[in-house]
Motif scaffolding. Structure first.
Motif, short mmCIF file in Angstrom:
data_model
loop_
_atom_site.label_atom_id
_atom_site.label_comp_id
_atom_site.label_asym_id
_atom_site.label_seq_id
_atom_site.Cartn_x
_atom_site.Cartn_y
_atom_site.Cartn_z
N GLY A 148 7.76 -10.10 -4.67
CA GLY A 148 7.16 -9.03 -5.50
C GLY A 148 6.99 -9.50 -6.94
N ASP A 170 4.00 -12.32 -3.33
CA ASP A 170 3.84 -10.87 -3.45
C ASP A 170 3.08 -10.38 -2.22
N ASN A 226 -1.47 -8.14 -3.82
CA ASN A 226 -1.11 -8.41 -5.23
C ASN A 226 -0.79 -9.87 -5.53
C1 SAM Z 1 7.20 -2.39 -9.70
S1 SAM Z 1 6.44 -3.86 -9.15
C2 SAM Z 1 7.55 -5.09 -9.80
C3 SAM Z 1 6.84 -6.33 -10.20
C4 SAM Z 1 7.69 -7.37 -10.96
N1 SAM Z 1 8.70 -7.93 -10.10
C5 SAM Z 1 8.31 -6.72 -12.17
O1 SAM Z 1 9.54 -6.62 -12.26
O2 SAM Z 1 7.55 -6.32 -13.05
C6 SAM Z 1 6.82 -3.87 -7.41
C7 SAM Z 1 6.30 -5.09 -6.66
O3 SAM Z 1 6.72 -5.00 -5.29
C8 SAM Z 1 5.66 -5.50 -4.50
N2 SAM Z 1 5.79 -5.01 -3.12
C9 SAM Z 1 5.71 -3.74 -2.68
N3 SAM Z 1 5.82 -3.69 -1.34
C10 SAM Z 1 5.97 -4.98 -0.92
C11 SAM Z 1 6.11 -5.59 0.36
N4 SAM Z 1 6.11 -4.87 1.49
N5 SAM Z 1 6.25 -6.94 0.42
C12 SAM Z 1 6.25 -7.67 -0.72
N6 SAM Z 1 6.12 -7.15 -1.96
C13 SAM Z 1 5.97 -5.82 -2.05
C14 SAM Z 1 4.41 -4.98 -5.19
O4 SAM Z 1 3.25 -5.68 -4.78
C15 SAM Z 1 4.78 -5.20 -6.65
O5 SAM Z 1 4.38 -6.47 -7.11
#
Ligand code: SAM
Length: 205
Positions: free
Chosen positions: A36, A59, A63
């Protein structure tokens, strides 16, 4: 120019205190999988300050290219190109060999089934004694750690009922079932924590 890059003020605020912790846990050379990755601000900051590590951003396939402007600008030799990885459907088997995992602000965005899949996937991908650092807000004994986290949880649930701040007790149980033991629970600014999990047994045992 900052304008053409995705930007998170929260990442700017939390990257220094998180780095201080990571530098004490990811001490040996190896590859750290980030789950992520989001904007890529964390990836660039941590890789530039921890040159003994190779940083592997990943990610959700919707994304995974979001971080490219930050990576392109930084041109660091120790960041790999980002990989698409959906924790629930993703192909964990094709990841490079990893020595540790980092993920920030993901557990409250993912559905609980995705959090379970993330722990299972990490347990399969990490070597024994590998470390998984999970940053974000968590609740304890049914209580949020601040009124702002309580409000944040309500706003997450209003946006989508599958999202929400996770209870440490649920995460501990999930960790136990996947061989990940909570070694440290570090208090960080803005009512966030760094949960440090150690893989104590090979997966499936
Ligand atoms: C709130 S953002 C956080 C991004 C970064 N890590 C930060 O702290 O700013 C949540 C992240 O979780 C990822 N995410 C959500 N569901 C996911 C999944 N099933 N598998 C992988 N990543 C996922 C989203 O694409 C997003 O980039």
């Amino acid at each position: 120019m900052q304008t053409d890059k995705p930007f998170s003020q929260a990442c700017e605020n939390n990257k220094a205190p998180i780095l201080e912790q990571l530098s004490g846990f990811f001490t040996q050379p190896g590859t750290i999988l980030e789950i992520g990755t989001g904007t890529g601000q964390h990836a660039v900051h941590f890789a530039s300050h921890l040159p003994h590590l190779t940083w592997q951003p990943s990610d959700h396939p919707q994304n995974d290219q979001l971080c490219m402007p930050w990576l392109d600008e930084a041109r660091l030799p120790n960041i790999n190109p980002p990989l698409p990885l959906d924790v629930i459907t993703g192909d964990w088997a094709h990841l490079p060999a990893i020595s540790g995992v980092f993920s920030a602000n993901t557990a409250h965005i993912m559905a609980w089934e995705e959090v379970e899949a993330m722990f299972r996937g990490i347990s399969n991908a990490l070597p024994v004694n590998g470390i998984f650092c999970l940053y974000g807000p968590f609740s304890y004994g049914g209580r949020h750690t601040s009124p702002s986290n309580e409000r944040f949880n309500r706003s997450l649930r209003a946006q989508a009922p599958h999202m929400g701040i996770r209870a440490i007790e649920d995460l501990r149980r999930l960790g136990e079932s996947t061989g990940l033991v909570l070694e440290r629970d570090v208090d960080l600014p803005a009512n966030n924590r760094l949960l440090v999990w150690l893989l104590t047994r090979p997966s499936g045992q």
